[in-house]
Design a protein around this motif. Structure first.
Motif, PDB file in Angstrom:
ATOM      1  N   LYS A   1      13.269  75.406  55.186  1.00 51.27           N
ATOM      2  CA  LYS A   1      12.956  75.172  56.612  1.00 51.27           C
ATOM      3  C   LYS A   1      12.974  76.490  57.404  1.00 51.27           C
ATOM      4  CE  LYS A   1      14.209  70.392  57.546  1.00 51.27           C
ATOM      5  NZ  LYS A   1      14.775  69.791  56.324  1.00 51.27           N
TER       6      LYS A   1
ATOM      7  N   GLY B   1      23.116  69.000  60.995  1.00 54.69           N
ATOM      8  CA  GLY B   1      22.593  68.289  62.168  1.00 54.69           C
ATOM      9  C   GLY B   1      21.920  69.187  63.195  1.00 54.69           C
TER      10      GLY B   1
ATOM     11  N   GLN C   1      18.102  68.580  63.396  1.00 54.33           N
ATOM     12  CA  GLN C   1      17.751  67.343  64.103  1.00 54.33           C
ATOM     13  C   GLN C   1      17.940  67.509  65.617  1.00 54.33           C
ATOM     14  OE1 GLN C   1      19.483  67.598  61.320  1.00 54.33           O
ATOM     15  NE2 GLN C   1      18.242  66.405  59.879  1.00 54.33           N
ATOM     16  N   ALA C   2      18.832  68.425  66.011  1.00 56.30           N
ATOM     17  CA  ALA C   2      19.132  68.570  67.440  1.00 56.30           C
ATOM     18  C   ALA C   2      18.236  69.598  68.146  1.00 56.30           C
ATOM     19  CB  ALA C   2      20.602  68.970  67.602  1.00 56.30           C
TER      20      ALA C   2
END
Ligand code: HEM
Length: 463
Positions: free
Chosen positions: A324, A387, A390-391
């Protein structure tokens, strides 16, 4: 409330406006022109090219052009040129073309998590061939990373999508199809940066392009015919889905012509992108030894010297974060194009007329300091972990495009890259072949590292 309209900044045009901003572009590496102009005139500016072109460069504007009520994808000029090969296949279809809707609905499940899981064994098969080849070459062989990852991506799509073996790891020369495709992409790119009149003067080049397209279509037709003439099997792959199913909404099937366009599309859209991402990731890892140690440690813990299984993939969090982060720093697709569906304003003040194309400079978006902070230039996979991914603010990470026209092959590519990376790390201690290597960029349909060589030393005790 009342809108206070402001003009969109524009760099000075050339020769009293006659040449527009064409001299600011770099035909041998078109994206570089945009990168330079973004630095000088961003985060929003317009250019006088064959049409007026608006360019945006931050998450704030990206979020606006990703609003499906206001903007949609209409294939930009470079993609329209590729239609010679891919016609109304998914990637180059206009939103008004019925076949896009039919093929999209039909193929979404096959490209979904369950469909992709079924491809695990065949993906492992191709990666194992690559690893075996590298092993046989020994630790002193200079591996041309772009070449070998392109072989990998080609073979993987051929086998998983339509049961065809290009056998790229058994020959020294790339399969003729791979060469023809490279040529078609290069010549299509050149056509898109010239006027129609200029294109008419390049007749020999156009004949060459059409002749390559024909050879590629012939091969795709052979693949389809071979499948049709086989006795029925329970093999379910992308080709069998396209041949055997009908659209649940319209009852329509796909014509053989369209299926051939789709096969060519998967190869075009899927091979350079995946290959470039893998090369960039190894460059990043080998230049950041501390991150390399972390990824190696994770693969040792999750896989060790056991045979890789599909259940291990979801535990490779750090590998996933490295992929990513690589796609953030070095997105192989550098520009995403959207067209306004109605008159609208960006940032509440810049007027955009219906039909106006707006390009997003993905590199600038992925370096937007408001999202990525002051260390946005650094390879920091940790920002994709725990996370944090995702945030992220909406539409700040866009290497796979957007909305209904986002990459349908994302899950395919991610699984393939996880498998490949795990197998390389399991067996080898990779090294830069030239320790002083400085990243060189090459540009075709995608951006990829040039002249990037690695060496693979077998890790002690690993068979
Ligand atoms: C579309 C990136 C791998 C098939 C796209 C788009 C991007 C992208 C940015 C949108 C293009 C646009 O807006 O004009 C990538 C990256 C990949 C990858 C970064 C690998 C790391 C693949 C693979 C396949 C594939 C492996 C097929 C097996 C497609 C198709 C579309 C597409 C068919 C068009 C979708 C549509 O418009 O309906 N990809 N791609 N891609 N990609 Fe990928």
């Amino acid at each position: 409330h009342e809108i206070k309209e402001e003009p969109i900044p524009q760099p000075p045009t050339h020769l009293f406006g006659l040449l527009g901003n064409f001299p600011d572009m770099d035909p041998s590496f078109p994206v570089r022109g945009f990168w330079k102009l973004t630095e000088l005139y961003g985060p929003i500016y317009k250019l006088a090219l064959d049409k007026e072109q608006v360019v945006i460069a931050t998450q704030q504007y990206m979020h606006e052009i990703c609003d499906p009520d206001r903007f949609e994808k209409i294939p930009p000029r470079a993609q329209q040129e590729i239609r010679a090969l891919t016609g109304d296949g998914l990637f180059t279809a206009f939103p008004t073309e019925q076949n896009w809707h039919v093929a999209h609905r039909m193929l979404i499940p096959a490209f979904g998590p369950l469909g992709i899981r079924k491809m695990f064994d065949e993906m492992l098969d191709i990666t194992s061939q690559m690893v075996l080849r590298w092993d046989r070459y020994g630790p002193n062989h200079r591996i041309n990373s772009s070449d070998d990852f392109t072989r990998l991506a080609f073979d993987t799509i051929g086998l998983c999508a339509f049961g065809y073996r290009f056998n790229e790891f058994y020959t020294d020369e790339a399969h003729p199809f791979a060469k023809q495709m490279g040529n078609v992409l290069k010549l299509s790119g050149a056509r898109s940066s010239r006027t129609n009149l200029e294109n008419r003067l390049h007749r020999a080049e156009e004949q060459e392009r059409q002749s390559d397209v024909k050879k590629m279509h012939d091969l795709c037709r052979e693949v389809v015919q071979a499948r049709k003439s086989q006795p029925p099997t329970d093999r379910k792959d992308l080709l069998s889905v396209m041949l055997d199913s009908v659209d649940r909404e319209t009852g329509a099937g796909l014509s053989e012509e369209n299926i051939i366009y789709q096969l060519a599309t998967f190869l075009v859209a899927g091979h350079e992108t995946t290959s470039a991402t893998l090369s960039f990731m190894w460059y990043n890892l080998l230049k950041n030894p501390e991150k390399f140690q972390k990824i190696q440690k994770e693969v040792d813990e999750v896989v060790g010297d056991r045979v890789l299984t599909i259940d291990m993939l979801s535990k490779l969090h750090y590998v996933d974060a490295c992929i990513k982060e690589t796609l953030r720093l070095s997105s192989p697709i550098a520009l995403i194009d959207k067209t306004a569906k109605q008159d609208t304003y960006l940032g509440g003040k810049y007027f955009i007329k219906k039909g106006q194309s707006v390009k997003a400079d993905i590199k600038a978006l992925h370096h937007d300091p408001a999202v990525w902070g002051d260390n946005h230039d650094e390879f920091e996979p940790e920002r994709m972990l725990d996370g944090k991914f995702q945030a992220l603010p909406p539409d700040s990470w866009k290497p796979f495009g957007d909305g209904v026209r986002a990459c349908i092959g994302r899950g395919f590519a991610e699984q393939e890259m996880l498998i490949n990376t795990a197998l390389i790390l399991q067996r080898f201690q990779p090294e830069l072949a030239d320790p002083g290597y400085v990243l060189e960029l090459h540009s075709t349909l995608t951006i990829k590292p040039g002249n990037f060589f690695m060496k693979m030393r077998r890790r002690p005790g690993r068979s």
